[in-house]
Design a protein around this motif. Structure first.
Motif, mmCIF file in Angstrom:
data_model
loop_
_atom_site.group_PDB
_atom_site.id
_atom_site.type_symbol
_atom_site.label_atom_id
_atom_site.label_comp_id
_atom_site.label_asym_id
_atom_site.label_seq_id
_atom_site.Cartn_x
_atom_site.Cartn_y
_atom_site.Cartn_z
ATOM 1 N N GLY A 12 0.798 -1.225 0.000
ATOM 2 C CA GLY A 12 0.000 0.000 0.000
ATOM 3 C C GLY A 12 0.824 1.265 0.000
ATOM 4 N N ALA A 13 2.147 1.123 -0.057
ATOM 5 C CA ALA A 13 3.011 2.302 -0.073
ATOM 6 C C ALA A 13 2.781 3.101 -1.346
ATOM 7 N N GLY A 14 2.666 4.423 -1.192
ATOM 8 C CA GLY A 14 2.466 5.292 -2.329
ATOM 9 C C GLY A 14 1.024 5.440 -2.755
ATOM 10 N N LEU A 15 0.096 4.847 -2.018
ATOM 11 C CA LEU A 15 -1.329 4.932 -2.345
ATOM 12 C C LEU A 15 -2.082 5.649 -1.223
ATOM 13 N N MET A 16 -3.121 6.367 -1.595
ATOM 14 C CA MET A 16 -3.958 7.071 -0.622
ATOM 15 C C MET A 16 -5.412 6.725 -0.900
ATOM 16 N N ALA A 17 -6.128 6.315 0.148
ATOM 17 C CA ALA A 17 -7.537 5.973 0.015
ATOM 18 C C ALA A 17 -8.400 7.159 0.422
ATOM 19 N N CYS A 18 -9.426 7.421 -0.346
ATOM 20 C CA CYS A 18 -10.361 8.485 -0.011
ATOM 21 C C CYS A 18 -11.128 8.090 1.253
ATOM 22 N N PRO A 19 -11.180 8.931 2.277
ATOM 23 C CA PRO A 19 -11.898 8.572 3.508
ATOM 24 C C PRO A 19 -13.398 8.494 3.334
ATOM 25 N N ARG A 20 -13.922 9.002 2.227
ATOM 26 C CA ARG A 20 -15.378 8.989 2.019
ATOM 27 C C ARG A 20 -15.830 7.795 1.185
ATOM 28 N N CYS A 21 -15.154 7.529 0.072
ATOM 29 C CA CYS A 21 -15.620 6.461 -0.824
ATOM 30 C C CYS A 21 -14.585 5.352 -1.013
ATOM 31 N N ASP A 22 -13.405 5.467 -0.370
ATOM 32 C CA ASP A 22 -12.363 4.428 -0.412
ATOM 33 C C ASP A 22 -11.706 4.255 -1.775
ATOM 34 N N ALA A 23 -11.867 5.197 -2.684
ATOM 35 C CA ALA A 23 -11.158 5.111 -3.963
ATOM 36 C C ALA A 23 -9.662 5.291 -3.739
ATOM 37 N N GLY A 42 -15.010 13.642 -5.235
ATOM 38 C CA GLY A 42 -14.615 15.035 -5.166
ATOM 39 C C GLY A 42 -14.164 15.520 -3.805
ATOM 40 N N LYS A 43 -14.057 14.650 -2.807
ATOM 41 C CA LYS A 43 -13.613 15.073 -1.482
ATOM 42 C C LYS A 43 -12.151 15.522 -1.532
ATOM 43 N N VAL A 44 -11.834 16.573 -0.781
ATOM 44 C CA VAL A 44 -10.462 17.075 -0.721
ATOM 45 C C VAL A 44 -9.598 16.081 0.045
ATOM 46 N N LEU A 45 -8.550 15.600 -0.591
ATOM 47 C CA LEU A 45 -7.621 14.661 0.038
ATOM 48 C C LEU A 45 -6.439 15.373 0.674
ATOM 49 N N ALA A 46 -5.954 16.415 0.044
ATOM 50 C CA ALA A 46 -4.819 17.178 0.574
ATOM 51 C C ALA A 46 -4.885 18.586 0.013
ATOM 52 N N ARG A 47 -4.502 19.557 0.862
ATOM 53 C CA ARG A 47 -4.526 20.947 0.427
ATOM 54 C C ARG A 47 -3.468 21.722 1.220
ATOM 55 N N PRO A 48 -2.217 21.680 0.778
ATOM 56 C CA PRO A 48 -1.177 22.437 1.491
ATOM 57 C C PRO A 48 -1.447 23.944 1.429
ATOM 58 N N ARG A 49 -1.283 24.621 2.577
ATOM 59 C CA ARG A 49 -1.495 26.065 2.653
ATOM 60 C C ARG A 49 -0.295 26.708 3.338
ATOM 61 N N ALA A 50 0.102 27.837 2.821
ATOM 62 C CA ALA A 50 1.208 28.565 3.430
ATOM 63 C C ALA A 50 0.772 29.092 4.795
ATOM 64 N N GLY A 51 1.584 28.831 5.815
ATOM 65 C CA GLY A 51 1.299 29.329 7.152
ATOM 66 C C GLY A 51 0.223 28.571 7.890
#
Length: 241
Positions: A12-23, A42-51
């Motif tokens: 499972g290394a390098g894979l990310m599962a959606c917490p809502r639909c498990d895709a 369409g759920k947000v999986l990651a969103r890096p923000r400055a600060g």
């Protein structure tokens, strides 16, 4: 470790599962301002923000300050026919600290006060050293994992809703005045909601991994060799980092 853009179906290394639909999605490094969404729901999986780390730390410290006010300041005052009585949450806990109601009091304080305060402390411990380009704190991965486990158990908003319903019924029998502790709890709900908006678990995990913190042994990094050298660099006291 595994490089960004690669994956291993066995571990499972390098894979990310959606917490809502498990895709399943291939994990990749995101720059600040980019957003990764699930291709299915369409759920947000990651969103890096400055600060964002600084904002989360500030909100966590604010939560701790509000929690102290919510515990020791007057919560409400009930008066009728010239007689009144004001109490705080700490006073209520002391009043029921004996007898068979003591376990219920301990559970109430634990879920309403203890767990939210502990989660705020864990977030400060994990994110404070990483606000800039600093290395993560010792055992930061375990601390953040515990903070994520505690997230569903923070019940300050449930307490405020239940108290409000009870006060509506009591208001017909006596005059009820809300104290500063009640509004501190309301502030905790707002601050907690804002903290959840700024907190992106995937981004925090990626930052911990990129800066050499051990999470689960399947870290995805842009340069595995550089991170490995950082992790095993001798500490100032001669021990391995």
């Amino acid at each position: 470790m595994i490089e960004a853009g690669q994956f291993d179906l066995e571990t499972g290394a390098g894979l990310m599962a959606c917490p809502r639909c498990d895709a399943l999605h291939v994990e990749d490094e995101l720059a600040e301002g980019e957003t990764a969404r699930c291709i299915r729901c369409g759920k947000v999986l990651a969103r890096p923000r400055a600060g964002a780390f600084t904002q989360i730390v500030a909100l966590s410290v604010t939560s701790l300050v509000l929690m102290v006010a919510a515990i020791f300041f007057p919560f409400l005052e009930i008066s009728r026919m010239g007689f009144g009585n004001a109490t705080s949450l700490f006073g209520v806990a002391l009043a029921f600290s004996h007898g068979w109601l003591m376990p219920l009091t301990v559970a109430m304080l634990g879920f309403i006060v203890g767990l939210p305060a502990l989660r705020a402390l864990l977030l400060v411990y994990v994110l404070w050293p990483m606000r800039g380009d600093g290395p993560p704190a010792r055992n930061a991965g375990e601390a953040f994992r515990l903070s994520e486990l505690l997230r569903p158990w923070s019940m300050a908003e449930i307490f405020v809703i239940g108290t409000s319903v009870a006060l509506v019924k009591v208001a017909g029998l006596a005059t009820v005045s809300l104290g500063p502790a009640f509004w501190a709890f309301c502030g905790l709900i707002v601050v907690g909601a804002a903290s959840n908006v700024f907190t992106c678990s995937a981004t925090i995990w990626d930052t911990l991994e990129d800066r050499g913190a051990f999470t689960d042994g399947r870290e995805v990094v842009a340069d595995p060799q550089a991170v490995a050298q950082t992790r095993h660099r001798p500490a100032p006291d001669g021990r391995a980092g």
